[in-house]
Design a protein around this motif. Structure first.
Motif, PDB file in Angstrom:
ATOM      1  N   LEU A  40       0.832  -1.205   0.000  1.00 37.80           N
ATOM      2  CA  LEU A  40       0.000   0.000   0.000  1.00 37.80           C
ATOM      3  C   LEU A  40       0.866   1.253   0.000  1.00 37.80           C
ATOM      4  O   LEU A  40       1.841   1.334   0.734  1.00 37.80           O
ATOM      5  CB  LEU A  40      -0.878   0.039   1.256  1.00 37.80           C
ATOM      6  N   TYR A  41       0.496   2.205  -0.818  1.00 37.05           N
ATOM      7  CA  TYR A  41       1.186   3.494  -0.788  1.00 37.05           C
ATOM      8  C   TYR A  41       0.470   4.441   0.167  1.00 37.05           C
ATOM      9  O   TYR A  41       1.060   5.340   0.731  1.00 37.05           O
ATOM     10  CB  TYR A  41       1.239   4.106  -2.188  1.00 37.05           C
ATOM     11  N   HIS A  42      -0.810   4.253   0.302  1.00 40.25           N
ATOM     12  CA  HIS A  42      -1.638   5.041   1.216  1.00 40.25           C
ATOM     13  C   HIS A  42      -2.532   4.058   1.947  1.00 40.25           C
ATOM     14  O   HIS A  42      -2.430   2.863   1.774  1.00 40.25           O
ATOM     15  CB  HIS A  42      -2.477   6.066   0.442  1.00 40.25           C
ATOM     16  N   SER A  43      -3.415   4.545   2.755  1.00 38.97           N
ATOM     17  CA  SER A  43      -4.313   3.639   3.465  1.00 38.97           C
ATOM     18  C   SER A  43      -5.251   2.961   2.478  1.00 38.97           C
ATOM     19  O   SER A  43      -5.519   3.470   1.399  1.00 38.97           O
ATOM     20  CB  SER A  43      -5.093   4.400   4.532  1.00 38.97           C
ATOM     21  N   GLY A  44      -5.736   1.814   2.878  1.00 38.72           N
ATOM     22  CA  GLY A  44      -6.659   1.068   2.040  1.00 38.72           C
ATOM     23  C   GLY A  44      -7.989   0.914   2.736  1.00 38.72           C
ATOM     24  O   GLY A  44      -8.133   1.205   3.923  1.00 38.72           O
TER      25      GLY A  44
END
Length: 135
Positions: A40-44
C-alpha cells in the motif's frame, strides 16, 4: 489463568503453530506491518486491509515452515551477501534520526537476513524425487 484474546492482548494471542511451536501476534505484527507497507502506498479500505492481512499470514507461515526446513537441512549462506545487505541498510538509514534505534536492531536484522537467504537457497534447490529419498 487469563486467556489472551484479540481484544485484550493481541500480541500474546497464539495465531498458529508451526512444527508444534506457537506463533503469536507479537511474532506476526512486524511482518504484517512490512507486508502492508510493501503493498500500500496510502491507506486502504477495510476490505483491502483484511485481504492483505490474510495474504500476509499465509506468506508469514509459509516462510516459517521454509525457515524450519532450511535450518534442518543446514543450508549454508553467503556471508558476503549478508554483509552486503547490512551495508545497504546502513547506507539507507545511517544518516537518519532513527538510526540509533535501527542500529540497536542490527543483530536481529542480521538473523532475519540470514533466514531470508536460507529460504532463498531452499527455493532454488531442485525438488526431491522418489529416487532421491529411497536410497
Amino acid at each position: 489463568m487469563v486467556v489472551p484474546t484479540l481484544a485484550t492482548e493481541p500480541q500474546k494471542l497464539v495465531i498458529a503453530r508451526v512444527d508444534g511451536q506457537p506463533v503469536t501476534g507479537a511474532d506476526f505484527a512486524p511482518y504484517l506491518q512490512a507486508y502492508l507497507r510493501s503493498k500500500l502506498y496510502h491507506s486502504g479500505s477495510p476490505e483491502r486491509m483484511r485481504a492483505l492481512a490474510d495474504e500476509a499470514i499465509d506468506a508469514f507461515l509459509i516462510d516459517k515452515v521454509l525457515a524450519g526446513l532450511a535450518a534442518a537441512r543446514g543450508l549454508k549462506i553467503d556471508e558476503a551477501e549478508v554483509e552486503k545487505r547490512l551495508a545497504g541498510i546502513k547506507s539507507r538509514f545511517g544518516g537518519r534520526p532513527e538510526w540509533p534505534e535501527i542500529q540497536e536492531r542490527l543483530p536481529k536484522l542480521r538473523q532475519e537476513i540470514e533466514t531470508d537467504l536460507r529460504i532463498e537457497t531452499l527455493k532454488r534447490e531442485p525438488p526431491k524425487t522418489a529416487a532421491d529419498t529411497s536410497s
